[in-house]
Motif scaffolding. Sequence first.
Motif, short mmCIF file in Angstrom:
data_model
loop_
_atom_site.label_atom_id
_atom_site.label_comp_id
_atom_site.label_asym_id
_atom_site.label_seq_id
_atom_site.Cartn_x
_atom_site.Cartn_y
_atom_site.Cartn_z
N GLY A 98 0.81 -1.21 0.00
CA GLY A 98 0.00 0.00 0.00
C GLY A 98 0.84 1.26 0.00
N ILE A 99 1.96 1.25 0.75
CA ILE A 99 2.85 2.43 0.77
C ILE A 99 3.44 2.66 -0.61
N ILE A 100 3.89 1.60 -1.26
CA ILE A 100 4.46 1.74 -2.61
C ILE A 100 3.43 2.31 -3.57
N ASP A 101 2.21 1.77 -3.51
CA ASP A 101 1.15 2.27 -4.39
C ASP A 101 0.82 3.73 -4.07
N HIS A 102 0.78 4.05 -2.78
CA HIS A 102 0.41 5.40 -2.35
C HIS A 102 1.46 6.43 -2.73
N GLU A 103 2.74 6.04 -2.60
CA GLU A 103 3.82 7.01 -2.81
C GLU A 103 4.42 6.97 -4.21
N ALA A 104 4.34 5.82 -4.89
CA ALA A 104 4.90 5.71 -6.23
C ALA A 104 3.83 5.71 -7.32
N GLY A 105 2.60 5.39 -6.96
CA GLY A 105 1.51 5.47 -7.92
C GLY A 105 1.25 4.20 -8.70
N THR A 106 1.92 3.10 -8.41
CA THR A 106 1.68 1.84 -9.11
C THR A 106 2.03 0.67 -8.21
N ARG A 107 1.37 -0.49 -8.48
CA ARG A 107 1.68 -1.72 -7.75
C ARG A 107 2.25 -2.78 -8.68
N ASP A 108 2.47 -2.42 -9.94
CA ASP A 108 3.00 -3.38 -10.92
C ASP A 108 4.49 -3.58 -10.67
N VAL A 109 4.87 -4.79 -10.27
CA VAL A 109 6.26 -5.06 -9.90
C VAL A 109 7.20 -4.90 -11.08
N PHE A 138 12.59 -2.30 -4.85
CA PHE A 138 13.56 -1.46 -4.14
C PHE A 138 14.97 -1.52 -4.71
N VAL A 139 15.35 -2.60 -5.34
CA VAL A 139 16.71 -2.75 -5.83
C VAL A 139 16.74 -2.51 -7.34
N GLY A 140 17.95 -2.46 -7.88
CA GLY A 140 18.12 -2.23 -9.30
C GLY A 140 18.07 -0.76 -9.65
N LYS A 141 17.98 -0.51 -10.94
CA LYS A 141 17.96 0.86 -11.42
C LYS A 141 16.59 1.50 -11.15
N PRO A 142 16.60 2.78 -10.75
CA PRO A 142 15.31 3.48 -10.54
C PRO A 142 14.51 3.55 -11.84
N LYS A 143 13.20 3.35 -11.71
CA LYS A 143 12.31 3.44 -12.85
C LYS A 143 11.35 4.60 -12.66
N THR A 144 10.90 5.11 -13.77
CA THR A 144 9.95 6.23 -13.72
C THR A 144 8.59 5.72 -13.28
N THR A 145 8.05 6.33 -12.26
CA THR A 145 6.75 5.93 -11.72
C THR A 145 5.75 7.08 -11.86
N PRO A 146 4.46 6.78 -11.81
CA PRO A 146 3.46 7.84 -11.97
C PRO A 146 3.61 8.97 -10.95
N LYS A 147 4.09 8.66 -9.75
CA LYS A 147 4.33 9.67 -8.73
C LYS A 147 5.81 9.72 -8.39
N HIS A 148 6.24 10.88 -7.91
CA HIS A 148 7.61 11.00 -7.43
C HIS A 148 7.70 10.29 -6.08
N ALA A 149 8.38 9.13 -6.07
CA ALA A 149 8.40 8.29 -4.89
C ALA A 149 9.18 8.94 -3.75
N HIS A 150 8.64 8.82 -2.55
CA HIS A 150 9.32 9.28 -1.35
C HIS A 150 8.77 8.50 -0.16
#
Length: 783
Positions: free
Chosen positions: A350-361, A437-449
Amino acid sequence: MIGHIPLLTFAVLFLPFIVALCAPFVVRRLGHHAVWLLALAPAAAFVHFLGFIPEVAAGEIVTGGYVWVPSFNLSFSWFIDGLSLTFALLITGIGTLVVLYAGGYMKGDPQQGRFLAFLLLFMGAMLGVVVSDSLMMLFVYWELTSITSFLLIGFDHRREASRRAALQALVVTGGGGLALLAGIIFIWNISGTTQLSLLVHGNDVLRQSPFYFATLLLVLGGAFTKSAQFPFHFWLPNAMEAPTPVSAYLHSATMVKAGVYLLMRLNPVMGDTAAWEILLPFFGGLTMLTGACLAIRQTDLKLMLAYTTVSSLGLLVMLTGFGTEHAIEAAVLYLVAHSLFKGALFMVAGIIDHEAGTRDVTKLGGLRKAMPITFIAALAAAISMAGLPPFIGFLAKEEIYYALAQANPRAILFTGIAIIGNALMLAVAFAVALKPFVGKPKTTPKHAHEGPILLWLGPVTLALGGLLAALFSGAFHAVVSTPMATAIAGEPRPVDMSLLPHVGVPLALSLFTVALGVMIYTKLTLARGLMVRAFDAAGPGPDKAFDRVISGLVKLSFFVTRMVQPGRLEFYVTATFAMIALVLLVPIFAYGEVPSMPSWPSEIQFHELTFIVIAIIGLIAVLTAASRLTAIVALGIQGFAVAVLFLLFGAPDLSFTQFMVETLSVVIFTLVMTRLRLWPSDHRGKGQKLLDGSIALACGTGFALMLLKATQQPFNASLSEFFGAYSKVIAHGNNVVNVIIVDFRGTDTLGEIAVVMITGLAILALIRVRSKPSTGADKAGRA
């Protein structure tokens, strides 16, 4: 002890419901800060149940409540032992964290107050299930969990997917609830008790009953639907349409574990039989494999976790019914471990979805630096889910293999199922905890924080709880594991598993599971593709079958409704009188109750014979009447003749009533006939007349035979004597009939008056109906 009411426990059981009523108003006044106040309710309940630990750890059982319906042996009572106390602590403890989590997750939502109210209702319902001593009280709360979960799953009612998921969950679990009700009735009749505290010490009374297998199937119907066992597993992943706080709570501590709780509760009196040890491991193992394989094919974080919950529930059912010495201890450890790591991982999703805007791994990566606290909580929970030290999940997995690993084909089969299922769940656990959380950062619908404290407090606390339970396993077993295992087994079952593993076959199986899981994780994309192709080749599953069943039920309902409710009054009247005839005649002839025919009285009086002849003349007039009005008047002749006969045989009050009814009936029917546009005479064909006449003759014959049979029975004057003795004393009336109507059955008389009034109003409305003349605009529109 029934009759003694500990008011504090009573208040705690109702506290979630009371706070739920206040939640919308509190949120409206205090905003999102209200969650800190609302969370005090489950926190207070958690502290209250903590107070039972010394007694329960010492082997005591706490009961209390009050008698509700003494004549049916029903009570509002609670039963707290190691099993119910552990569940109560999980429900209230995790519930506190979920309420706080919901405050952060739903911040700014205009319906936050309504959501928190539903959540607290859900909490109260589940709490009632696990502490109920009364079987009927348990069932009431059981159904309440289905209703409140329906409200939570369908919270976003504007989305069709949410409405479908909510309806599906309600239908499946509600249907199982009906099976459970039947099972409870069987248990009640077999054992003669409605109290679980007495039932679990009832020895072999259920197992020795010839109705044991039927009772078991009904109980399993309720438990399997609630805990999403194959083939009823499909509703649980679809329930992910609910907001994430619901998912975290539903999967960790509440509704889906209600079925597991019920099986564990009834294990002392229904377990240890061939049926129990075949059905539970079979369906549990099948569910475990199905859930784990379906989890691998998903890319949505919540769906991955949802299917692993299905798998874990299958493992718990398999262990509960396996029947070996340490299977119960393994089930206890895994249940607690699963509650902690699954609640944490759902909150992380839920935190990932809330802060990054997606749940698709597949669209996530490199969030470790942006969300460090969430990453640590996710990794800790995943380690526990994978069964690695130093978390409680490791203790559970080691005990599972220690319980299953035996040298017989049955044990080998289910050990293999456990290895495959655990390996797949390890792969999913690290896919959820590492891939985003690992690997190269990917562009997400929201600016993750990183999320606010309300979001990460829950997963951090639960992950830490899993760590502390393993590090201090001795104390944990003393207050939680051992009392719970003892309650499930019905005999002392000490649990002593620690971070030191069982050296030998269990450790080897554990290491093999880890190696297999790591291999699957490294080839996750390949494994996902294989599962997608495999399940696509298998065709539509139970989820699609559910839609087809519901569609078929709707079509069948429409067909039956059109058949029995065609909208024709003539059909309804015919069907009603045909059923009356069957009800009257079938029992008389089927059970040999035909009365003996009376001999014609030799001393019949001339005036009595005269009115009988008048009644016969009226009957002939009805049958030969040329118009409806004539038939109505002729029907009144019969009524008046019967009224006179009542008068002659000493019933003037009844005769007067009959005169009034007949007079009013003739007048009302005549008025109605003059208002309605009907055929002036009977226009039915010969076939219809023959059918109607046959039904009328059957009804008349049935009533005649029933009255003859009744009058041939010995007269019981006790009721007449009662009214004669007490009408003057109690009701102060000399007219016994009036006293009976007005006083002794006054409410019934009031109901009859209300029915007559409503019927009169309905008739008046029908009479006043007029077809409106068509206007020019209407004619033009139709043209």
